[in-house]
Motif scaffolding. Structure first.
Motif, PDB file in Angstrom:
ATOM      1  N   SER A 193      31.820  49.038  41.282  1.00 26.42           N
ATOM      2  CA  SER A 193      32.798  48.523  40.696  1.00 26.42           C
ATOM      3  C   SER A 193      33.942  49.794  40.952  1.00 26.42           C
ATOM      4  O   SER A 193      35.155  49.964  39.796  1.00 26.42           O
ATOM      5  N   SER A 194      33.361  50.431  41.776  1.00 25.56           N
ATOM      6  CA  SER A 194      35.116  52.238  41.560  1.00 25.56           C
ATOM      7  C   SER A 194      35.854  51.716  42.759  1.00 25.56           C
ATOM      8  O   SER A 194      35.867  52.852  43.690  1.00 25.56           O
ATOM      9  N   LEU A 195      35.912  50.553  44.010  1.00 26.64           N
ATOM     10  CA  LEU A 195      36.752  50.391  44.706  1.00 26.64           C
ATOM     11  C   LEU A 195      37.727  49.649  45.170  1.00 26.64           C
ATOM     12  O   LEU A 195      38.082  48.712  43.742  1.00 26.64           O
ATOM     13  N   ALA A 196      38.744  49.852  45.401  1.00 24.54           N
ATOM     14  CA  ALA A 196      40.586  49.101  46.273  1.00 24.54           C
ATOM     15  C   ALA A 196      40.944  49.513  47.669  1.00 24.54           C
ATOM     16  O   ALA A 196      40.558  50.288  47.899  1.00 24.54           O
ATOM     17  N   LEU A 197      42.039  48.377  47.593  1.00 26.50           N
ATOM     18  CA  LEU A 197      42.896  49.458  47.957  1.00 26.50           C
ATOM     19  C   LEU A 197      44.362  48.770  48.866  1.00 26.50           C
ATOM     20  O   LEU A 197      45.116  47.879  47.667  1.00 26.50           O
ATOM     21  N   GLN A 198      45.175  49.687  49.319  1.00 31.67           N
ATOM     22  CA  GLN A 198      46.444  49.455  50.082  1.00 31.67           C
ATOM     23  C   GLN A 198      46.443  49.672  51.895  1.00 31.67           C
ATOM     24  O   GLN A 198      45.966  50.274  52.248  1.00 31.67           O
TER      25      GLN A 198
ATOM     26  N   VAL B 205      27.577  42.625  48.565  1.00 32.33           N
ATOM     27  CA  VAL B 205      28.423  42.487  49.272  1.00 32.33           C
ATOM     28  C   VAL B 205      29.893  42.674  48.650  1.00 32.33           C
ATOM     29  O   VAL B 205      30.062  41.756  48.254  1.00 32.33           O
ATOM     30  N   TYR B 206      30.986  43.192  49.198  1.00 35.90           N
ATOM     31  CA  TYR B 206      32.574  42.937  48.862  1.00 35.90           C
ATOM     32  C   TYR B 206      33.042  43.360  50.254  1.00 35.90           C
ATOM     33  O   TYR B 206      33.515  44.277  51.396  1.00 35.90           O
ATOM     34  N   SER B 207      33.806  41.892  50.330  1.00 37.58           N
ATOM     35  CA  SER B 207      35.008  41.737  51.835  1.00 37.58           C
ATOM     36  C   SER B 207      36.214  41.667  51.241  1.00 37.58           C
ATOM     37  O   SER B 207      36.605  39.962  50.516  1.00 37.58           O
ATOM     38  N   GLY B 208      37.250  42.460  51.513  1.00 41.44           N
ATOM     39  CA  GLY B 208      38.803  42.029  51.367  1.00 41.44           C
ATOM     40  C   GLY B 208      39.315  43.502  50.774  1.00 41.44           C
ATOM     41  O   GLY B 208      39.345  44.483  51.049  1.00 41.44           O
ATOM     42  N   ARG B 209      40.954  43.591  49.883  1.00 42.63           N
ATOM     43  CA  ARG B 209      41.326  44.126  49.502  1.00 42.63           C
ATOM     44  C   ARG B 209      40.788  45.487  48.844  1.00 42.63           C
ATOM     45  O   ARG B 209      40.359  44.992  47.110  1.00 42.63           O
ATOM     46  N   TRP B 210      41.756  47.139  48.770  1.00 43.84           N
ATOM     47  CA  TRP B 210      41.217  47.628  48.245  1.00 43.84           C
ATOM     48  C   TRP B 210      42.452  48.537  47.687  1.00 43.84           C
ATOM     49  O   TRP B 210      43.732  48.821  48.643  1.00 43.84           O
ATOM     50  N   ASN B 211      42.600  49.373  46.772  1.00 44.60           N
ATOM     51  CA  ASN B 211      43.912  50.212  46.500  1.00 44.60           C
ATOM     52  C   ASN B 211      43.167  51.355  45.866  1.00 44.60           C
ATOM     53  O   ASN B 211      42.111  51.502  44.528  1.00 44.60           O
ATOM     54  N   HIS B 212      43.597  52.754  45.835  1.00 47.50           N
ATOM     55  CA  HIS B 212      43.238  53.543  45.536  1.00 47.50           C
ATOM     56  C   HIS B 212      41.002  53.555  45.123  1.00 47.50           C
ATOM     57  O   HIS B 212      40.945  54.191  43.778  1.00 47.50           O
ATOM     58  N   ASP B 213      40.619  53.111  46.182  1.00 48.25           N
ATOM     59  CA  ASP B 213      39.234  53.404  46.213  1.00 48.25           C
ATOM     60  C   ASP B 213      38.555  51.965  45.075  1.00 48.25           C
ATOM     61  O   ASP B 213      36.689  52.382  44.459  1.00 48.25           O
ATOM     62  N   LYS B 214      39.154  51.063  45.005  1.00 46.50           N
ATOM     63  CA  LYS B 214      38.504  50.080  44.130  1.00 46.50           C
ATOM     64  C   LYS B 214      39.101  48.701  44.865  1.00 46.50           C
ATOM     65  O   LYS B 214      40.561  48.457  45.095  1.00 46.50           O
ATOM     66  N   MET B 215      38.232  47.649  44.688  1.00 49.54           N
ATOM     67  CA  MET B 215      38.784  46.551  45.122  1.00 49.54           C
ATOM     68  C   MET B 215      39.905  45.466  44.289  1.00 49.54           C
ATOM     69  O   MET B 215      39.620  45.827  42.557  1.00 49.54           O
ATOM     70  N   ASP B 216      40.230  45.604  44.906  1.00 51.92           N
ATOM     71  CA  ASP B 216      42.180  44.821  44.201  1.00 51.92           C
ATOM     72  C   ASP B 216      42.619  43.865  45.567  1.00 51.92           C
ATOM     73  O   ASP B 216      43.359  44.229  46.640  1.00 51.92           O
ATOM     74  N   GLY B 217      42.664  43.267  44.502  1.00 51.41           N
ATOM     75  CA  GLY B 217      43.420  41.841  45.191  1.00 51.41           C
ATOM     76  C   GLY B 217      42.528  40.844  46.047  1.00 51.41           C
ATOM     77  O   GLY B 217      41.485  40.965  44.959  1.00 51.41           O
TER      78      GLY B 217
ATOM     79  N   GLY C  84      40.049  38.259  47.214  1.00 51.58           N
ATOM     80  CA  GLY C  84      38.216  38.885  47.946  1.00 51.58           C
ATOM     81  C   GLY C  84      37.483  38.567  47.481  1.00 51.58           C
ATOM     82  O   GLY C  84      37.378  37.825  46.860  1.00 51.58           O
ATOM     83  N   THR C  85      36.085  38.689  48.187  1.00 51.13           N
ATOM     84  CA  THR C  85      35.188  38.048  48.063  1.00 51.13           C
ATOM     85  C   THR C  85      33.638  39.234  47.591  1.00 51.13           C
ATOM     86  O   THR C  85      32.981  39.314  48.693  1.00 51.13           O
ATOM     87  N   LEU C  86      32.762  38.611  46.748  1.00 47.91           N
ATOM     88  CA  LEU C  86      31.701  39.600  46.248  1.00 47.91           C
ATOM     89  C   LEU C  86      30.173  38.649  46.296  1.00 47.91           C
ATOM     90  O   LEU C  86      29.972  37.475  45.295  1.00 47.91           O
ATOM     91  N   THR C  87      29.765  39.329  46.660  1.00 44.74           N
ATOM     92  CA  THR C  87      28.410  38.804  46.454  1.00 44.74           C
ATOM     93  C   THR C  87      27.208  39.631  45.999  1.00 44.74           C
ATOM     94  O   THR C  87      26.930  40.966  46.335  1.00 44.74           O
ATOM     95  N   HIS C  88      26.834  39.327  44.360  1.00 47.81           N
ATOM     96  CA  HIS C  88      25.422  39.784  44.263  1.00 47.81           C
ATOM     97  C   HIS C  88      24.166  38.998  45.058  1.00 47.81           C
ATOM     98  O   HIS C  88      23.892  38.109  44.013  1.00 47.81           O
TER      99      HIS C  88
ATOM    100  N   GLY D  56      38.357  35.185  45.270  1.00 49.34           N
ATOM    101  CA  GLY D  56      38.933  35.586  44.151  1.00 49.34           C
ATOM    102  C   GLY D  56      39.755  36.365  44.159  1.00 49.34           C
ATOM    103  O   GLY D  56      40.149  37.618  45.070  1.00 49.34           O
ATOM    104  N   ILE D  57      40.759  37.170  42.981  1.00 50.70           N
ATOM    105  CA  ILE D  57      41.470  38.079  42.925  1.00 50.70           C
ATOM    106  C   ILE D  57      40.752  39.076  41.817  1.00 50.70           C
ATOM    107  O   ILE D  57      40.557  38.756  40.656  1.00 50.70           O
ATOM    108  N   PHE D  58      41.109  40.069  42.741  1.00 49.58           N
ATOM    109  CA  PHE D  58      40.257  42.068  41.940  1.00 49.58           C
ATOM    110  C   PHE D  58      41.467  42.819  41.460  1.00 49.58           C
ATOM    111  O   PHE D  58      42.011  42.865  41.979  1.00 49.58           O
ATOM    112  N   LYS D  59      41.216  43.116  39.962  1.00 52.06           N
ATOM    113  CA  LYS D  59      42.009  43.993  39.840  1.00 52.06           C
ATOM    114  C   LYS D  59      41.569  45.431  39.635  1.00 52.06           C
ATOM    115  O   LYS D  59      40.395  45.539  38.480  1.00 52.06           O
ATOM    116  N   ALA D  60      41.561  46.450  40.030  1.00 53.19           N
ATOM    117  CA  ALA D  60      40.878  47.719  39.344  1.00 53.19           C
ATOM    118  C   ALA D  60      39.824  47.880  39.395  1.00 53.19           C
ATOM    119  O   ALA D  60      38.854  47.968  38.433  1.00 53.19           O
TER     120      ALA D  60
END
Length: 243
Positions: A20-25, A98-110, A112-116, A133-137
């Motif tokens: 829950s604390s991940l993201a990207l530029q 597992v999360y694969s996708g975009r990140w920003n400032h150490d958080k999932m952002d943009g 991506g795909t998350l599985t649990h 879909g789309i993740f933000k912060a």
């Protein structure tokens, strides 16, 4: 492993980062240097491109044996595109995120795909979920969410985008046919002022039955609009088996 003597800046990254604390530029390619080993803490290490003593460019960071991120970094933080894996034990169950996708400032952002996935001690799977879909912060914002679990019914399907929300409980087989015939376990569709829902269970009153019938008529009227979502639900459900 000891860091090279040329590294004069101490890198500090929090070793307790969770999904829950991940993201990207996008990382700056011209700022990245040759690959380096950096020992961040006793159980946290990094190998990859670095600048000024911290991850910058492409690389991999590992927290112990069960958690790692491989992808882009900028100024010591995950930024760009990358894949995060976290496998841990909780109450005797094995969780794999597992999360694969975009990140920003150490958080999932943009995008991506998350599985649990949650596995019991006997090896059987109790819970398997995919969000696309789309993740933000670090939070899932819009797109498709499919859960397959040991439950009745065993599938839950959700699509959301802005004010539009579609929630279905039931099977992952013949979803378009079941939508048209009104034989899904339950379904709800909301979009602005529109809010219809129905269930296969007998209505408790005449008024409730009228609402059920009205919902079914409305669902049939938007069948073409719902078809792509139902197709995507079925496709994603094949990625979350209970085995």
């Amino acid at each position: 492993m000891k860091k090279r003597t040329a590294l004069s800046v101490t890198l500090t990254l929090t070793a307790s980062l969770t999904v829950s604390s991940l993201a990207l530029q996008p990382a700056s390619a011209d700022a990245a240097s040759a690959k380096e080993w950096i020992q961040i803490s006793e159980r946290t290490s990094y190998y990859g491109e670095a600048a000024n003593g911290q991850p910058n460019g492409r690389g991999t960071i590992k927290w112990g044996n069960g958690k790692q991120y491989s992808g882009d970094f900028m100024d010591g933080k995950r930024a760009g595109s990358g894949k995060y894996i976290n496998e841990y034990q909780l109450d005797g169950e094995t969780h794999k995120v597992v999360y694969s996708g975009r990140w920003n400032h150490d958080k999932m952002d943009g995008e991506g795909t998350l599985t649990h996935k949650v596995t019991l001690p006997d090896g059987s799977v109790r819970w398997n979920q995919i969000q696309e879909g789309i993740f933000k912060a670090g939070v899932f914002q819009s797109g498709y969410d499919v859960i397959h679990a040991v439950a009745d019914p065993d599938y839950s399907f959700t699509y959301k985008k802005g004010k539009e929300l579609l929630v279905i409980m039931g099977t992952n087989q013949n979803m378009k046919k079941n939508w048209a015939s009104g034989t899904m376990f339950s379904a709800q569709y909301k979009n602005g002022s529109v809010n219809h829902r129905y269930s296969i269970f007998p209505a408790n009153s005449a008024a409730e039955q009228r609402q059920n019938d009205a919902a079914l008529r409305y669902f049939k009227s938007i069948q073409a609009k719902m078809a792509p979502h139902l197709q995507r639900f079925e496709a994603l459900s094949k990625q979350v088996p209970l085995k």
